[in-house]
Design an enzyme around this catalytic site. Sequence first.
Site, PDB file in Angstrom:
ATOM      1  N   TYR A  49     -26.174  65.765 111.897  1.00 52.48           N
ATOM      2  CA  TYR A  49     -25.362  66.963 112.114  1.00 52.48           C
ATOM      3  C   TYR A  49     -24.086  66.636 112.884  1.00 52.48           C
ATOM      4  CZ  TYR A  49     -27.008  67.053 116.958  1.00 52.48           C
ATOM      5  OH  TYR A  49     -27.252  66.726 118.267  1.00 52.48           O
TER       6      TYR A  49
ATOM      7  N   LYS B  58       6.767  63.395  90.452  1.00 54.19           N
ATOM      8  CA  LYS B  58       7.750  64.035  89.577  1.00 54.19           C
ATOM      9  C   LYS B  58       7.790  63.329  88.229  1.00 54.19           C
ATOM     10  CE  LYS B  58      11.368  65.457  91.784  1.00 54.19           C
ATOM     11  NZ  LYS B  58      12.515  65.106  92.628  1.00 54.19           N
TER      12      LYS B  58
ATOM     13  N   CYS C 178     -21.205  65.312 119.249  1.00 50.20           N
ATOM     14  CA  CYS C 178     -20.836  66.551 119.937  1.00 50.20           C
ATOM     15  C   CYS C 178     -19.482  66.453 120.621  1.00 50.20           C
ATOM     16  CB  CYS C 178     -21.916  66.957 120.931  1.00 50.20           C
ATOM     17  SG  CYS C 178     -22.143  65.772 122.259  1.00 50.20           S
TER      18      CYS C 178
ATOM     19  N   MET D  66      13.794  63.583 100.198  1.00 47.66           N
ATOM     20  CA  MET D  66      14.611  62.465  99.724  1.00 47.66           C
ATOM     21  C   MET D  66      15.763  63.028  98.900  1.00 47.66           C
ATOM     22  SD  MET D  66      11.728  59.684  98.844  1.00 47.66           S
ATOM     23  CE  MET D  66      10.745  60.826  97.936  1.00 47.66           C
TER      24      MET D  66
ATOM     25  N   ARG E 292      16.849  61.236  90.226  1.00 44.38           N
ATOM     26  CA  ARG E 292      15.948  62.033  91.064  1.00 44.38           C
ATOM     27  C   ARG E 292      14.913  61.179  91.783  1.00 44.38           C
ATOM     28  NH1 ARG E 292      13.648  66.598  87.128  1.00 44.38           N
ATOM     29  NH2 ARG E 292      13.348  67.642  89.149  1.00 44.38           N
TER      30      ARG E 292
ATOM     31  N   ARG F 211       4.356  70.621  89.631  1.00 43.72           N
ATOM     32  CA  ARG F 211       3.462  69.944  90.580  1.00 43.72           C
ATOM     33  C   ARG F 211       2.489  70.975  91.099  1.00 43.72           C
ATOM     34  NH1 ARG F 211       8.415  69.160  94.654  1.00 43.72           N
ATOM     35  NH2 ARG F 211       8.733  71.322  95.149  1.00 43.72           N
TER      36      ARG F 211
ATOM     37  N   GLY G  81      12.198  68.007  98.967  1.00 43.42           N
ATOM     38  CA  GLY G  81      13.529  67.977  99.554  1.00 43.42           C
ATOM     39  C   GLY G  81      13.765  66.898 100.602  1.00 43.42           C
TER      40      GLY G  81
ATOM     41  N   HIS H  75      13.656  76.275 101.164  1.00 40.32           N
ATOM     42  CA  HIS H  75      13.079  75.196 101.962  1.00 40.32           C
ATOM     43  C   HIS H  75      12.215  75.741 103.105  1.00 40.32           C
ATOM     44  CE1 HIS H  75      13.252  72.178 105.259  1.00 40.32           C
ATOM     45  NE2 HIS H  75      12.848  71.414 104.271  1.00 40.32           N
TER      46      HIS H  75
ATOM     47  N   SER I 200     -26.902  61.812 120.570  1.00 39.18           N
ATOM     48  CA  SER I 200     -25.733  62.601 120.212  1.00 39.18           C
ATOM     49  C   SER I 200     -24.522  61.810 120.670  1.00 39.18           C
ATOM     50  CB  SER I 200     -25.799  63.966 120.892  1.00 39.18           C
ATOM     51  OG  SER I 200     -24.644  64.709 120.571  1.00 39.18           O
TER      52      SER I 200
END
Length: 962
Positions: A884, A27, A864, A108, A97, A347, A106, A469, A797
């Site tokens: 991979y 902010k 995997c 804090m 703030r 933001r 929201g 919110h 693998s």
Amino acid sequence: MAAKRIYAFGGGKAEGNKDMKDLLGGKGAGLAEMSNIGIPVPPGFTITTEVCAEYYKAGQKLPKALEPELKAALRKVEALTGKGFGDPSDPLLVSVRSGARASMPGMMDTVLNLGLNDATVEGLAARASDPRFAWDSYRRFVAMFGDVVLGLKPERKEDRDPFEVILEAKKHAHGVKYDKDLPVEALRELVSEFKAEIRRRKGVEFPEAPQEQLLAAIGAVFRSWNNDRAIAYRQLNGIPAEWGTAVSVQSMVFGNMGDDSGTGVAFTRNPATGEDEFYGEFLVNAQGEDVVAGIRTPQKISELKERWPEVARQLEAARETLERHYRDMQDIEFTIERGRLYLLQTRNGKRTGLAAVRIAVEMAEERLIGRDEAVLRVEPEALNHLLRPVFDAEAKAAAAKGGRGLAKGLPAGPGAASGKLVFFAQDAAAWHARGEPVILARHETSPEDIRGMAAAEGFLTAFGGMTSHAALVARQMGKVAIVGCGAISFDYHARTMTVETAAGPKVLKEGDWLSIDGTAGEVIEGRLDTRPSEVMAVLVERSLDPKDAPTYQRFAKLLSWADAARRLRVRANADQPDQARVAVAFGAQGIGLCRTEHMFFGEGKIGPMREMIVAETHDDRRKALAKLLPVQREDFRGLFLEMAGRPVTIRTLDPPLHEFLPHEEQGVAQLAHDTGRSVEEIRAQIADLVESNPMLGHRGCRLGISHPEITEMQVRAIFEAACDAAEQGVKVEPEVMIPLVASVKELDDQAGVVRRVAEDVFARRGRKVRYLVGTMIEVPRGAITAGEIARTAEFFSFGTNDLTQTTFGLSRDDTGPVLQTYLAKEILPVDPFVSVDQDGVGALMKIAVAGGRATRPGLKLGICGEHGGDPASVEFCHRIGLDYVSCSPYRLPIARLAAAQAALRERAQEKKVAAAGSAKRARNGKAKPAGAAKAPARRARNAAIGVPRARKGAGRRPRARA
Ligand code: ADP
Ligand code: MG
Ligand code: MG
């Protein structure tokens, strides 16, 4: 010199800028940046996050040295505004703030209108020529200060806010419905009643001195970093506790100065769909939180033009400036004071997965950002949102016809959800924990509800708009949500929800089933069937033409850009031809794991499998295996045909045999009948096979070593199928994978069987196919002796599920209670079965990579385990040089995107290092050798995997194969 603690902004310039989020919070950095680029911002200053750390270190005390800096900063603001802090004739009022590095909407606290007291309120009234406004601001301030700074809050979940209760009573006494209709006298009374309540319940006096108010509020905002909801939010979003919050102190502007004033929130593009339209809401004659708190349902931003054309024009200009400047969708807060526009926050806006993809692709097409940047913009997990089901249109139509369509609200979180109705966040969490899907319905949600919201399938609120919110959280968590559904009301004590439907009121109780369509904004009674999303309809169902699917097209475009950027290949874990087809549709470049045992559970296969297991003689076992051979061969052939030339890794039998045996009477009797033996004998044999710890027992390659005929049969099926497929003109590349190898001797034994049988099949069939024999690395000994194992193994693998359980010594079937505690106590940062434990399991992987490649430079490496579809793990696999990753078909898009991001981030890092290097060389006056740019990154990677640095002149070291 001590570090600067305070950074000023305002008057068209600032000491900070947008790159100082760590110090000023998002902010503070945004306010500074907006000031710098000429956006109208009320002047103020930001106290750094370092001061927050000092505050906590000193046992929640502000450093003494802050005060003089604070005074000086306030003087600057006074100069810019022409008002005086605490000046009864023309008081400067400020907001205090919160604002951390990462946005925590929201979570804090913030205090508005600070500086008001019994004297300054009169000055404010006189200056504004509006006593009502002044006293309205004062009563808001006392309530906010009482709540945030002095801690006067509701005590139980059914309780209402104590200030709200007094306010309600006052409205009742005056016979008015809205706050705005209260006369000045009532507002004056509220101020003293609020103060009295604080005195009564908290035993403290409300402080009149503005300086005292300010210091207390700064401390309270620092403390709000550690309130329950902020902690919960940090845990959910992986934000470290050390960061702390900054505090911005900013001169107030007033949206509540009458009907030529107002306040609003907006997004520069639609945050739910991503459409390029200005999207937001405002309230006339209202202040700050009013829009977000969802107390009144606001007006659409498009209506601003009619009311205030000049303001609308300025706001539109700010929208363009900000989007071009930040090159991303912005979420802004603004206030209009007597016809003048001010911006209070900007933001990067939170968005749904759907919107993230659309915004990234469209911004790249508008050339606002590059394609690589577009790829980096989308959280890999967000792609899930495009695969999520929607309600079946017919089921919905039927529900509507049956009168189950209850109400409409604002579509804040797209998707479809059904669940049981609950009214409290705590209940949502508790019901979810016992496995019940829930829909959380409330008047409005607040940051306190965050844990329950995470547990719910979706939310429904009566109040609030698209920027409330509930809407914000839905977008961020990817939840289904409907907000501002005016037809519903609640009785929290009776735990009921009443819906005003066309047919009259309808009462629903806690626990009743409810469905919400967050795309259409429709609330439906009962449970509803779902159908596949657009992307699924194109790729999996093949019921939709891509031409008619704009969402699919954007999804495909983004992934094609990702594919161009990534080095890692992606494969799928798939056992059956139909899964393979889905995998290919989602971009699989091979199969990384075919678990042969899954085939045995198919129709007509489990019988012979059981006969094989209980066979008493070699002969009987061979007979049973002979029955299995053709079925397995068919499965493999289907897989090879479906994969059309892509590599297919097939694992030989892995789970303990006991898992295949019948446990119920009927199955035992059947097996006795099929084998011509007695029920008792079979039962005894089943009992014999029980192991006390089957996960660490007779499984994996140990089975094939004690029963080579099982491996023989499987390998024969593989190679016969490969020859069949080759005969049908399909190129095949089987990779036979031996599980749970801890010693090269085990692999030698099984690889011997594989090669012998392969040669036999090739001789009989008169053709050869290329194949590889390799192993899973899934126990620590296998990783540590990988150098020896690679003498035989042609590929590795990583079976990270087993490797995680064997490294931690924690059975993955029994993790529940342990992990819950460990995560709550932050002993583990994340579930290691979800995201690779890089320090432990990852270290073993690095040892194996280094050891394996040292023996066999071309060794093919993959993963995997379930981790193959986890973005952080994919990035890790990229960094340690695997070839991979393999994951379940539906996670392939996520893996492709995560792999691309890993490559792009690495490239950015290489550039940085190279730039630093060439700057240094330039200083030393040396020319830059060709190809030098890549060297530092390669060195970093080799160091990461434990490969010693090459001496000058030594041969090329093995590198990850592209
Ligand atoms: P959050 O992080 O919870 O959004 P903010 O600090 O942004 O908290 O403030 C809450 C609300 O108060 C926002 O709507 C904001 O625009 C408003 N607000 C904050 N400071 C001022 C100010 N100086 N003047 C007018 N409104 C303000
Ligand atoms: Mg707030
Ligand atoms: Mg805000």
